[in-house]
Scaffold this active site. Sequence first.
Site, mmCIF file in Angstrom:
data_model
loop_
_atom_site.group_PDB
_atom_site.id
_atom_site.type_symbol
_atom_site.label_atom_id
_atom_site.label_comp_id
_atom_site.label_asym_id
_atom_site.label_seq_id
_atom_site.Cartn_x
_atom_site.Cartn_y
_atom_site.Cartn_z
ATOM 1 N N HIS A 1 0.821 -1.216 0.000
ATOM 2 C CA HIS A 1 0.000 0.000 0.000
ATOM 3 C C HIS A 1 0.851 1.261 0.000
ATOM 4 O O HIS A 1 1.832 1.357 0.714
ATOM 5 C CB HIS A 1 -0.900 -0.025 1.250
ATOM 6 C CG HIS A 1 -1.778 1.168 1.387
ATOM 7 N ND1 HIS A 1 -1.754 2.001 2.487
ATOM 8 C CD2 HIS A 1 -2.718 1.680 0.553
ATOM 9 C CE1 HIS A 1 -2.648 2.959 2.331
ATOM 10 N NE2 HIS A 1 -3.239 2.796 1.161
ATOM 11 N N HIS B 1 0.563 10.972 -1.804
ATOM 12 C CA HIS B 1 -0.705 10.822 -1.093
ATOM 13 C C HIS B 1 -1.047 12.074 -0.302
ATOM 14 O O HIS B 1 -2.119 12.637 -0.436
ATOM 15 C CB HIS B 1 -0.650 9.595 -0.170
ATOM 16 C CG HIS B 1 -1.982 9.244 0.421
ATOM 17 N ND1 HIS B 1 -2.590 10.016 1.393
ATOM 18 C CD2 HIS B 1 -2.828 8.215 0.171
ATOM 19 C CE1 HIS B 1 -3.755 9.464 1.708
ATOM 20 N NE2 HIS B 1 -3.925 8.377 0.983
#
EC number: 4.6.1.-
Length: 272
Positions: A5, A41
Amino acid sequence: LDMGHMVNNIKQIDEFVNLGSNAIETDVSFDKKANPEYTYHGTPCDCGRDCLRWEYFNDFVKALRTATTPGNSKYDKLFLVVFDLKTSSLYDYQASEAGTKLAKNLLQHYWNNGNNGGRAYIILSIPNLKHYKLITGFQQTLKDEGHAELLDKVGYDFSGNDDIGDVQKTYEKAGVTGHVWQSDGITNCLLRGFTRINAAVANRDSANGIINKVYYWTVDKRQTTRDTLDANVDGIMTNYPDITVEILNEDAYKKKFRIATYEDNPWETFKE
């Protein structure tokens, strides 16, 4: 699939593959003109992770190409990449343009214009059903550029935890009939039940469902990993791929599951 991830920094490709990931997920942010700009992110992100790692998109994709070209030590291990496309920064009307620009970028920097480029399968993961034209723009661009064959390596995912019926209708609008992955999940800071993942698995296993594979995110704890495998998923997205490997080696799971390789087809629904 043991999916690493939030792999947004070139060094992290090695780090996650060495821990056992055979797939990674990478965040893609866009500029105001719908060009893919950074692998980034930002905050907030998963608990226990550095949210601020980043690269320029082109640089990351070139490094990814190197890692997934025969001859590289990572080549046999890393065979699928999910691009988590952060399209919420765009206007809805820019979705098709974002697809076009992403396709041109990957064609040049990842697929090397069809000349011995990267071999990994790519999933375009889109957070908003309204942005389905990103898919049609992407597909049309590869066709226009004379590389429709590369679409064999591309799959799709809507990551907004929408109703499965609405997701299926959106794929019909986009003309997508295969290569469909379905994600379900929530940040590791919170707990989420299995109601929707069970619905996705049921669609996958039904005669008229559109889903080929299902993955759950973000799974970091051993017991959640077991519960997720018990739900019969195809992939687990995690911050700790070594924990997934450990659980897959337990007696209860090692006969039923194994780590996927290039011999496997990620668009084919597994039948027991």
